[in-house]
Design an enzyme around this catalytic site. Structure first.
Site, short mmCIF file in Angstrom:
data_model
loop_
_atom_site.label_atom_id
_atom_site.label_comp_id
_atom_site.label_asym_id
_atom_site.label_seq_id
_atom_site.Cartn_x
_atom_site.Cartn_y
_atom_site.Cartn_z
N ASN A 196 0.84 -1.20 0.00
CA ASN A 196 0.00 0.00 0.00
C ASN A 196 0.87 1.25 0.00
O ASN A 196 1.87 1.31 0.72
CB ASN A 196 -0.90 -0.02 1.25
N HIS B 225 -4.99 10.03 -1.43
CA HIS B 225 -5.17 11.27 -0.67
C HIS B 225 -4.93 12.41 -1.65
O HIS B 225 -3.79 12.70 -2.02
CB HIS B 225 -4.18 11.34 0.49
N GLU C 81 -7.48 4.56 0.90
CA GLU C 81 -7.55 5.63 1.90
C GLU C 81 -8.03 6.93 1.28
O GLU C 81 -7.47 8.00 1.53
CB GLU C 81 -6.17 5.85 2.54
N ASP D 17 -9.53 10.42 0.31
CA ASP D 17 -10.19 11.64 0.75
C ASP D 17 -9.80 12.76 -0.21
O ASP D 17 -8.82 12.65 -0.95
CB ASP D 17 -9.88 12.02 2.21
#
Length: 665
Positions: A367, A402, A431, A433
């Site tokens: 990741n 991100h 993850e 956002d």
């Protein structure tokens, strides 16, 4: 003097203890007109207002200094850094409510770092939650410690306290305030995300606060899976050697099981949140790249994975085995972490080998962030290719994603996915956002309406892209449930961000509609537009290791021989479109560029990234951003934009660069 209100708030009992969540250094909830203040302590009545020492300290009001009024609370007689003023909030705090705690602090002499924390006890066992981390304080001015805290379990003891990091000098506190913003009922009449997005599961990262009260209802309605954001990391599961604890993770996994949600494990190995003891040798000294230290480190790694992996077995079918191992600035692309400096690539090989032995049916991932950046993407691709050729059991690549409202482009994100397709491995967005900020200098009192709309377009386009790869993208996880709890409030700088699909009161934003039904973008009530505190945003990656120059170069007088410009419409919908322009300098080198064209059908540019735009009538002029203004011979620069159109949307017939006509590509 104290003003105190105790309000009855509905609670939801949970069967197991759940760790509280803290968000540090945020704007006070009292700034929100909906905020309810439940406690203020000003010490103006000459009493300590219930504050007491954690040991044998002496607390008394003082008129020597005050933040407001004429009195403060002085703390003397400290003999350890952890000693300081403490307040019982057991009967004040209700489970599942996010309280903003604000305390003004000043040293009596010298300087130190101050912290604001909470001590809670369950069954006689104490736990400590940091609300505000080390913050520089001295004897010359008052410093505000302000952070948000949510209690997510039933406790028998709960106290807020102030401590310092090293010294035992006397200190003062003043103007304490505790407030909260009441949650609204979740919207039950809107589509569930998991029912609309059917190409892959959609999940959210969670802490203990996300599984209680309205947060738990929102999580259950919209998401297929959950990722414990911190509860499975090394510092949470093995804080001291061979002593394993799952008090943070167990309740999250139990909630997921009870509500039919899948769980994604994050993470076995990371360069952050790994206890210091892991890298201390048998001689008590920091490890170096010796055979003895390497063997000890790898044995600790194996022991950790065998214990944590076996604890959950098939309950957690997907794991990030290693996290953030790439540094594209290294010639070999590998991050120089303690893990790598001591064990080289063998720590990655060992982690995957042991994980496969312990979890034979689990999907095992590597990741990383910024995988849409070509240099980092390619270094990760090379590493995965090498390890798979060696037989290392890597099943998938995790793209953190991100990003922000103006970065990256859709084509960069598509290239990120396409790069790994030939490897025949799974890919997940792990993850995601979308920050409302485009550089570290901006700070908005409230999220501007135009940024929230731009954010909605980014979510819309990214999810539309992911849905084009149902066989390649096997899950998308949003890094948080709602804007009331996001890591971006403190990274890369402290300011209130709004990067998620639901707002601080758990209501659907335009970003939610961007995922579920883009035709409804703009129907959500948003805050008014607020002018940013910086002059002009500079779109940069939220987690970039280095920023661009402060000021863009001014265009030099045009002396290039030729140029080429390509113009593409990369997405179109009724009344709107997304465009991408690539400039190629085929003449002499230039410092600073200005591209121009004329629309022929009344189109307008609404938003643009990787440059600055102005439009006069049908004439559009775009100048370079801070980091892409220098174009060598053969050099290229790209920018993207959102536009509007009616009737037709033809490509402009001609383009210029620094006043010279360009060929079209």
């Amino acid at each position: 003097m104290r003003a105190l209100a105790r309000l009855a708030v509905a609670t939801v009992l949970v069967a197991a203890p759940v760790a509280a969540v803290t968000i540090t250094n945020i704007a006070s909830a009292a700034d929100d007109p909906a905020a309810v203040t439940v406690l203020t302590d000003t010490f103006e009545d000459g009493t300590s207002d219930g504050w007491a020492g954690r040991s044998a300290e002496v607390l008394a009001t003082s008129t020597t200094v005050a933040h407001g009024g004429s009195r403060s609370l002085q703390v003397t007689g400290r003999t350890a850094a952890w000693q300081g003023p403490s307040l019982d909030v057991l009967d004040l705090f209700e489970k599942g409510t996010a309280y903003t705690i604000s305390v003004w602090v000043r040293m009596a002499e010298g300087s130190d770092n101050a912290r604001l924390s909470v001590e809670r006890r369950t069954g006689g066992t104490a736990s400590y939650d940091q609300v505000v981390g080390n913050t520089a304080v001295n004897n010359g001015n008052w410093v505000n410690l302000v952070g948000r805290y949510t209690l997510a379990s039933d406790v028998e003891f709960l106290r807020v306290y102030v401590e310092t990091s090293s010294s035992t000098g006397s200190l003062y506190i003043d103007d304490v305030a505790i407030s909260y913003v009441p949650s609204l009922p979740i919207q039950t009449d809107i589509p569930s995300i998991k029912d609309v997005i059917t190409e892959f599961p959609v999940g959210a990262s969670i802490t203990g606060a996300e599984i209680v009260t309205e947060h738990g209802q929102l999580l259950n309605k919209h998401f297929d899976l959950v990722t414990p954001g911190n509860a499975l990391k090394w510092d949470a599961t093995e804080p001291t050697e061979n002593t394993f604890t799952y008090t943070q993770a167990d309740p999250l996994v139990a909630w997921a099981k009870a509500n039919g949600k899948a769980v994604r494990g994050h993470t076995f190995v990371w360069h952050n949140q790994t206890p210091a003891w892991v890298f201390v040798g048998a001689d008590g000294q920091p490890m170096t790249a010796t055979a003895e230290d390497k063997a000890l480190l790898l044995s600790r790694l194996e022991n950790h994975i065998r214990n944590v992996g076996a604890k959950y077995g098939t309950t957690i079918p997907v794991w990030d085995v290693v996290n953030e191992v790439i540094d594209e600035n290294q010639s070999d692309g590998l991050r120089r972490s303690n893990w790598f400096n001591i064990a080289g690539l063998d720590y990655i090989r060992t982690a995957f080998r042991v994980a496969r032995e312990v979890l034979p049916t689990a999907k095992l991932y590597i990741n990383d962030y910024n995988t849409n950046v070509p240099a980092k993407r390619d270094k990760l691709f090379n590493l995965v290719t090498q390890l798979k050729a060696e037989g290392v059991p890597i099943d998938g690549v995790g793209h953190q994603v991100h990003i922000n409202v103006s970065w990256p482009t859709l084509s960069e994100s598509k290239a990120m996915i396409d790069k790994f397709v030939p490897l025949g491995i799974d890919q997940q967005v792990t993850e995601m956002d979308v920050s409302i900020y485009t550089n570290s200098g901006e700070n908005f009192p409230t999220p501007p309406a135009d940024r929230l709309r731009q954010q909605a377009f980014m979510y819309r386009d990214m999810f539309a892209l992911f849905r084009q790869y149902p066989g390649e993208i096997t899950a998308v996880i949003v890094w948080g449930l709602a804007d009331d709890n996001t890591w971006l409030d403190t990274f890369p700088v402290t300011r209130k961000d709004a990067p998620l699909l639901f707002d601080t009161r758990l209501q659907a934003k335009d970003a939610y509609w961007g995922v579920v039904d883009p035709s409804k973008i703009g129907t959500t009530t948003t805050a008014p537009t607020v002018v940013p505190t910086t002059s002009s945003p500079t779109p940069t990656p939220t987690v970039s290791s280095s920023g661009p120059p402060t000021d863009p170069p001014s265009p030099t007088p045009s002396n290039i021989g030729s140029c080429s410009i390509s113009y593409r419409v990369t997405g179109s919908w009724q009344g709107g479109f997304q465009g991408e322009v690539k400039i190629t300098n085929t003449g002499t080198a230039i410092s600073g560029w200005r591209a121009g064209w004329t629309f022929t059908a009344g189109q307008t540019v609404a938003q643009l990234w990787n440059g600055s735009v102005s439009q006069s009538g049908s004439t559009v002029t775009v100048t370079n951003a801070a980091w892409n203004g220098n174009l060598a011979t053969g050099g290229t620069a790209s920018f993207g934009f959102l536009g509007s159109w009616t009737g037709s949307n033809p490509v402009p017939p001609a383009f210029t660069l620094n006043g010279n006509a360009c060929t079209t590509a």
